[in-house]
Design an enzyme around this catalytic site. Structure first.
Site, PDB file in Angstrom:
ATOM      1  N   LEU A  64      22.870 -22.759  40.514  1.00  0.00           N
ATOM      2  CA  LEU A  64      22.584 -23.104  41.905  1.00  0.00           C
ATOM      3  C   LEU A  64      21.393 -22.305  42.436  1.00  0.00           C
ATOM      4  O   LEU A  64      21.077 -21.232  41.912  1.00  0.00           O
ATOM      5  CB  LEU A  64      23.832 -22.849  42.758  1.00  0.00           C
ATOM      6  CG  LEU A  64      25.062 -23.677  42.331  1.00  0.00           C
ATOM      7  CD1 LEU A  64      26.344 -23.029  42.819  1.00  0.00           C
ATOM      8  CD2 LEU A  64      24.938 -25.097  42.861  1.00  0.00           C
ATOM      9  N   PRO A  65      20.748 -22.797  43.500  1.00  0.00           N
ATOM     10  CA  PRO A  65      19.495 -22.178  43.948  1.00  0.00           C
ATOM     11  C   PRO A  65      19.632 -20.785  44.574  1.00  0.00           C
ATOM     12  O   PRO A  65      18.782 -19.930  44.366  1.00  0.00           O
ATOM     13  CB  PRO A  65      18.962 -23.177  44.988  1.00  0.00           C
ATOM     14  CG  PRO A  65      19.632 -24.461  44.691  1.00  0.00           C
ATOM     15  CD  PRO A  65      20.984 -24.088  44.172  1.00  0.00           C
ATOM     16  N   THR A  98      20.748 -17.248  40.038  1.00  0.00           N
ATOM     17  CA  THR A  98      20.177 -15.940  40.344  1.00  0.00           C
ATOM     18  C   THR A  98      20.345 -15.720  41.834  1.00  0.00           C
ATOM     19  O   THR A  98      19.698 -16.379  42.651  1.00  0.00           O
ATOM     20  CB  THR A  98      18.691 -15.871  39.961  1.00  0.00           C
ATOM     21  OG1 THR A  98      18.556 -16.075  38.556  1.00  0.00           O
ATOM     22  CG2 THR A  98      18.107 -14.505  40.315  1.00  0.00           C
ATOM     23  N   LYS A 175      18.870  -9.469  35.943  1.00  0.00           N
ATOM     24  CA  LYS A 175      18.000 -10.620  36.194  1.00  0.00           C
ATOM     25  C   LYS A 175      16.985 -10.324  37.298  1.00  0.00           C
ATOM     26  O   LYS A 175      15.797 -10.683  37.190  1.00  0.00           O
ATOM     27  CB  LYS A 175      18.846 -11.835  36.564  1.00  0.00           C
ATOM     28  CG  LYS A 175      18.032 -13.104  36.897  1.00  0.00           C
ATOM     29  CD  LYS A 175      17.181 -13.547  35.714  1.00  0.00           C
ATOM     30  CE  LYS A 175      16.240 -14.688  36.089  1.00  0.00           C
ATOM     31  NZ  LYS A 175      16.937 -15.950  36.369  1.00  0.00           N
ATOM     32  N   LYS A 250      11.891 -16.391  46.056  1.00  0.00           N
ATOM     33  CA  LYS A 250      13.285 -16.039  46.367  1.00  0.00           C
ATOM     34  C   LYS A 250      13.764 -14.868  45.511  1.00  0.00           C
ATOM     35  O   LYS A 250      14.376 -13.918  46.018  1.00  0.00           O
ATOM     36  CB  LYS A 250      14.178 -17.264  46.139  1.00  0.00           C
ATOM     37  CG  LYS A 250      15.646 -17.062  46.491  1.00  0.00           C
ATOM     38  CD  LYS A 250      16.534 -16.756  45.284  1.00  0.00           C
ATOM     39  CE  LYS A 250      16.606 -17.896  44.309  1.00  0.00           C
ATOM     40  NZ  LYS A 250      17.576 -17.632  43.216  1.00  0.00           N
TER      41      LYS A 250
END
Length: 306
Positions: A64-65, A98, A175, A250
């Site tokens: 997912l974003p 992430t 990450k 992001k």
């Protein structure tokens, strides 16, 4: 990322497969494409909601974003994954998004209270790695035993380098740090290639020298941002596909926020964040791969020189 990851998982497990996407057309497209790839007697179906999917599955992978999307998909009382588990124990939920560490831990706590097992498992390797099944997974898990289980039964079908990072949330730490370095190095590679080309150097020759010298990095030898240097990378197809500039902005925002919280100095990370915020805010670059910062630097040379 999710499409090729799901394709590899489906093909290599041969298990009944259920997909869901916020855009129904994407899930339908996957199901149609899967008909030619699935094993004999393997079923492929499209769920109406995350809750519907969870009711049918013992292993669930999400991509997912951002953090708010993860909270909604997992925790929404009407349509969320936890609502669909209905008290079933030991279901494995693997989030490869992430997101910020705090959200990852918050969701994991609620999942574990339900009796299911939560992993944060963000990935590195881009769309090329997703398609080839060679992704790196950075995995946070409740125990080493649960890590070994998810690695051997699920993640091995989508990745090549699967690393246990410690408890849930630590996968996100790894990450965020990796992507901060990636954003910085892509800007550095773009500046370097731009400079060499402007000074009259053949870009392929310059890249070849860099890649056998101390300046070599992934952004130069595997994902070079200069068009024509490498085939099959976004730079050679007008920066379409790949990892979007808005996603890099992001991720750098997550890194800078984490640095503030931990009182860490990230001078270059903060500059990279500012640059990608500018790149992703421009309509021409918003949906381009993050290596398009090379073109952005070239297009904005007059502004940057002032």
């Amino acid at each position: 990322m999710g499409f090729p990851m799901a394709s590899n998982l489906m093909k290599k497990t041969g298990s009944p497969f259920v997909v869901y996407d916020a855009f129904p057309a994407t899930a339908t497209k996957f199901a149609e494409a899967a008909k030619d790839l699935k094993a004999q007697n393997q079923t492929i179906s499209v769920a109406a909601t995350p809750r519907d999917l969870a009711a049918q599955c013992d292993v669930i992978v999400t991509m997912l974003p951002a953090g708010p999307h993860v909270k909604s998909v997992y925790l929404d009382s009407d349509t969320g994954l936890l609502a669909g588990l209905a008290g079933r124990k030991n279901v494995m939920l693997i989030d490869s998004s992430t997101i910020d560490v705090a959200t990852s831990k918050q969701v994991a706590e609620k999942v574990e209270k339900s009796g299911a097992v939560m992993f944060d498992a963000p990935v590195s390797g881009g769309t090329l790695g997703a398609e080839a099944g060679t992704l790196t997974f950075m995995v946070g898990s409740p125990t080493v035993q649960t890590f070994n289980t998810v690695k051997d039964t699920v993640l091995v079908h989508m990745g090549k380098n699967i690393v246990h990072c410690g408890t849930v949330g630590n996968g996100q730490v790894a990450k965020i740090c990796n992507n901060m370095m990636l954003g910085i190095s892509m800007i550095a590679a773009s500046e370097t290639m731009n400079l060499g080309v402007r000074l009259g150097m053949d870009p392929k020759l310059l890249a070849g020298i860099i890649n056998t010298s101390s300046g070599r990095c992934w952004s130069t030898d595997t994902y070079n941002p200069c068009p024509g240097v490498l085939p099959n990378v976004p730079a050679s197809r007008d920066y379409t596909g790949g990892f979007g500039t808005s996603l890099m902005a992001k991720d750098l925002s997550l890194a800078v926020s984490a640095a503030h919280e931990s009182k860490s100095t990230v001078a270059l990370g903060a500059v990279a964040h500012q640059i990608y915020n500018q790149v992703s805010s421009q309509k021409e670059y918003k949906n381009k791969d993050f290596s398009s910062v090379y073109k952005w630097l070239n297009d904005n040379k007059d502004i940057l020189d002032k």
